[in-house]
Design a protein around this motif. Structure first.
Motif, PDB file in Angstrom:
ATOM      1  N   UNK A  17      12.707   6.461   5.463  1.00  0.00           N
ATOM      2  CA  UNK A  17      13.131   6.265   6.851  1.00  0.00           C
ATOM      3  C   UNK A  17      12.182   6.955   7.829  1.00  0.00           C
ATOM      4  N   UNK A  18      11.730   8.159   7.486  1.00  0.00           N
ATOM      5  CA  UNK A  18      10.870   8.917   8.397  1.00  0.00           C
ATOM      6  C   UNK A  18       9.544   8.213   8.613  1.00  0.00           C
ATOM      7  N   UNK A  19       8.971   7.671   7.549  1.00  0.00           N
ATOM      8  CA  UNK A  19       7.669   7.012   7.680  1.00  0.00           C
ATOM      9  C   UNK A  19       7.811   5.639   8.341  1.00  0.00           C
ATOM     10  N   UNK A  20       8.899   4.939   8.043  1.00  0.00           N
ATOM     11  CA  UNK A  20       9.132   3.654   8.696  1.00  0.00           C
ATOM     12  C   UNK A  20       9.344   3.839  10.191  1.00  0.00           C
ATOM     13  N   UNK A  21       9.935   4.971  10.596  1.00  0.00           N
ATOM     14  CA  UNK A  21      10.198   5.212  12.014  1.00  0.00           C
ATOM     15  C   UNK A  21       8.922   5.328  12.831  1.00  0.00           C
ATOM     16  N   UNK A  22       7.817   5.761  12.217  1.00  0.00           N
ATOM     17  CA  UNK A  22       6.558   5.900  12.958  1.00  0.00           C
ATOM     18  C   UNK A  22       5.626   4.718  12.700  1.00  0.00           C
ATOM     19  N   UNK A  23       6.158   3.666  12.068  1.00  0.00           N
ATOM     20  CA  UNK A  23       5.377   2.434  11.953  1.00  0.00           C
ATOM     21  C   UNK A  23       4.773   2.162  10.608  1.00  0.00           C
ATOM     22  N   UNK A  24       5.200   2.861   9.543  1.00  0.00           N
ATOM     23  CA  UNK A  24       4.709   2.567   8.199  1.00  0.00           C
ATOM     24  C   UNK A  24       5.772   1.756   7.471  1.00  0.00           C
ATOM     25  N   UNK A  25       5.664   0.431   7.461  1.00  0.00           N
ATOM     26  CA  UNK A  25       6.745  -0.402   6.929  1.00  0.00           C
ATOM     27  C   UNK A  25       6.998  -0.218   5.445  1.00  0.00           C
ATOM     28  N   UNK A  26       5.992   0.270   4.699  1.00  0.00           N
ATOM     29  CA  UNK A  26       6.201   0.455   3.265  1.00  0.00           C
ATOM     30  C   UNK A  26       7.058   1.679   2.960  1.00  0.00           C
ATOM     31  N   UNK A  27       7.331   2.503   3.982  1.00  0.00           N
ATOM     32  CA  UNK A  27       8.131   3.690   3.756  1.00  0.00           C
ATOM     33  C   UNK A  27       7.368   4.829   3.130  1.00  0.00           C
ATOM     34  N   UNK A  28       6.059   4.735   3.050  1.00  0.00           N
ATOM     35  CA  UNK A  28       5.219   5.802   2.508  1.00  0.00           C
ATOM     36  C   UNK A  28       4.133   6.134   3.527  1.00  0.00           C
ATOM     37  N   UNK A  29       3.695   7.396   3.599  1.00  0.00           N
ATOM     38  CA  UNK A  29       2.655   7.737   4.567  1.00  0.00           C
ATOM     39  C   UNK A  29       1.349   7.038   4.250  1.00  0.00           C
ATOM     40  N   UNK A  30       0.785   6.404   5.249  1.00  0.00           N
ATOM     41  CA  UNK A  30      -0.476   5.694   5.053  1.00  0.00           C
ATOM     42  C   UNK A  30      -1.625   6.693   4.999  1.00  0.00           C
ATOM     43  N   UNK A  31      -2.603   6.502   4.114  1.00  0.00           N
ATOM     44  CA  UNK A  31      -3.771   7.390   4.100  1.00  0.00           C
ATOM     45  C   UNK A  31      -4.625   7.158   5.332  1.00  0.00           C
ATOM     46  N   UNK A  32      -5.478   8.125   5.626  1.00  0.00           N
ATOM     47  CA  UNK A  32      -6.379   8.011   6.768  1.00  0.00           C
ATOM     48  C   UNK A  32      -7.788   7.794   6.257  1.00  0.00           C
ATOM     49  N   UNK A  33      -8.649   7.298   7.140  1.00  0.00           N
ATOM     50  CA  UNK A  33     -10.039   7.076   6.765  1.00  0.00           C
ATOM     51  C   UNK A  33     -10.368   5.606   6.628  1.00  0.00           C
ATOM     52  N   UNK A  34     -11.652   5.348   6.448  1.00  0.00           N
ATOM     53  CA  UNK A  34     -12.148   3.982   6.345  1.00  0.00           C
ATOM     54  C   UNK A  34     -12.641   3.693   4.930  1.00  0.00           C
ATOM     55  N   UNK A  35     -12.969   2.441   4.701  1.00  0.00           N
ATOM     56  CA  UNK A  35     -13.485   2.041   3.405  1.00  0.00           C
ATOM     57  C   UNK A  35     -12.400   1.452   2.531  1.00  0.00           C
ATOM     58  N   UNK A  36     -12.796   1.049   1.305  1.00  0.00           N
ATOM     59  CA  UNK A  36     -11.895   0.435   0.346  1.00  0.00           C
ATOM     60  C   UNK A  36     -11.082  -0.687   1.007  1.00  0.00           C
ATOM     61  N   UNK A  37     -11.835  -1.588   1.644  1.00  0.00           N
ATOM     62  CA  UNK A  37     -11.226  -2.599   2.501  1.00  0.00           C
ATOM     63  C   UNK A  37     -10.325  -3.552   1.741  1.00  0.00           C
ATOM     64  N   UNK A  38     -10.661  -3.899   0.498  1.00  0.00           N
ATOM     65  CA  UNK A  38      -9.802  -4.798  -0.265  1.00  0.00           C
ATOM     66  C   UNK A  38      -8.435  -4.164  -0.482  1.00  0.00           C
TER      67      UNK A  38
END
Length: 433
Positions: free
Chosen positions: A53-74
């Motif tokens: 719920x906490x992560x979805x509230x800030x816009x992460x629909x999977x419910x898990x914190x999204x990593x930061x950074x670029x790369x690994x585009x696939x």
């Protein structure tokens, strides 16, 4: 059955305990000199039912914190697709099931084995933006009947949820799990290891598994080499194959099954197991600091249990007389043994902002860990590509909270029984191939 477990992180140790508790003969192989020495060494240990719920509230629909950074585009593209998948609701339900079963099994193990490790109750996730607070309340309205352990706390009442938390003018309120938990995951791993050894499990550390080969009669031979510490460099070097300590002639017997509890081991030892677009290499920095006044410190000094900021993806949690601060996962392989200043500065800032003056930051212990993140955020539990090979990995920072549940599911599957309380189809390895 005679079962080899490869990897002695949190996942491997809990797997060994679960299998030993069911009467199997278990040998755990670990290339480091001790357990929980790599990815599990200084992970955050936070658990609460419905933490998504906490992560979805800030816009992460999977419910898990999204990593930061670029790369690994696939991987990033596939992750966005996973967030729009029709099975997303089922995946969120799977996270809840892992939270619930994990908590129940930890309580059962605690009662049966009297496990000793630092643990505290109460998890707070602060929401800073008005839109995020509104979304959090809407999610609670929609899911609150099912997730009865979560509640909304207004900013003015945060002191009732966490007495040591400093007032913050930029916080709209928080999601609060009074029964949520924070713990020292490495202490937990050592306590479970001792319990597993009491049940007959053997741990062979500094033993690198180099090959797995089917015997042709349904078993598996495990080829390994002992690693010896070099006194002058502190690094491990390969030595000629050596028998396991305290073992007799049964060392040459094959294993009935092999459970791989490390993504790195899967990549090295399983045909077709190398990293693909379903996995992303990532690293995480953590800082562990002692409380300033240990003799007089109570749970009103520093975090009561755990404090999370899902917007910045920083977590602070108590471990006895210490506090651990963990940052977001950074995409990319780990470089060096210690995090750089850019990674740890936000952690020190969060400690001082949330709990000013509570810790001795000059005595901080820094850690940089690495993992492979699955694209849908769920762990891998199930059969490998060949009969007798089993895969159990990909838990990331949920290793402490989820591994008792996934270990039970792994043991159920290995024994040919339905997993209790968990939809293992959502965790099956083939979903990521």
């Amino acid at each position: 059955m005679r079962i080899a477990v490869i990897g002695a992180g949190l996942t491997g140790v809990t797997t060994a305990f679960e299998l030993s508790n069911r009467g199997h003969e278990v040998v755990v192989f670990e290339r480091r000199s001790g357990i929980a020495a790599e990815g599990s060494h200084a992970l955050p240990g936070v658990a609460a039912r419905g933490l998504w719920l906490a992560h979805a509230a800030v816009g992460s629909p999977t419910g898990l914190p999204a990593p930061v950074g670029r790369g690994q585009w696939l991987w990033q593209w596939r992750r966005r697709r996973a967030a729009q998948h029709p099975a997303l609701a089922q995946r969120l339900a799977a996270q809840e099931a892992l939270d619930t079963v994990g908590a129940a099994r930890r309580a059962t193990w605690q009662a049966a084995c009297e496990l000793t490790y630092d643990r505290h109750t109460g998890v707070v996730a602060v929401l800073r933006r008005p839109a995020d607070a509104e979304r959090a309340r809407a999610l609670l309205d929609a899911h609150g009947d099912r997730l009865r352990g979560a509640r909304w706390v207004d900013a003015a009442a945060l002191a009732t949820a966490d007495p040591g938390l400093a007032p913050a003018v930029d916080v709209q309120g928080a999601l609060h799990w009074p029964a949520g938990e924070a713990a020292n995951g490495r202490q937990f791993a050592h306590a479970v290891k001792s319990a597993a050894q009491g049940l007959g499990a053997r741990f062979a550390c500094q033993m690198d598994v180099t090959a797995l080969a089917p015997t042709g009669t349904g078993g598996w031979r495990v080829t390994r080499q002992r690693l010896a510490d070099e006194a002058d460099s502190g690094l491990a070097s390969r030595q000629p194959l050596t028998a396991l300590p305290d073992e007799d002639e049964d060392d040459s017997l094959p294993f009935d099954a092999v459970v791989l509890c490390s993504r790195a081991a899967v990549s090295r030892l399983v045909p077709g197991g190398r990293a693909s677009g379903a996995w992303a290499a990532a690293s995480q920095a953590t800082v562990t600091v002692p409380l300033r006044d240990v003799q007089h410190a109570s749970e009103a000094v520093g975090p009561h249990g755990a404090w999370m900021d899902p917007l910045t993806r920083v977590t602070l949690h108590r471990m006895g007389d210490r506090v651990r601060a963990a940052g977001p996962w950074q995409l990319g392989a780990t470089r060096g043994a210690r995090p750089d200043a850019d990674a740890v500065q936000p952690l020190f800032a969060a400690l001082e902002q949330a709990y000013p003056g509570a810790t001795r930051t000059a005595r901080a212990q820094l850690w940089l860990g690495s993992t492979m993140l699955p694209v849908d955020g769920l762990p891998v539990v199930g059969p490998g590509p060949q009969a007798g090979l089993w895969l159990h990995h990909g838990l990331g920072e949920r290793a402490w909270s989820w591994s008792p549940a996934t270990s039970a599911a792994m043991a159920d599957l290995l024994e040919g029984r339905p997993a209790d309380g968990i939809d293992v189809a959502l965790l099956a390895p083939e979903r990521l191939r």
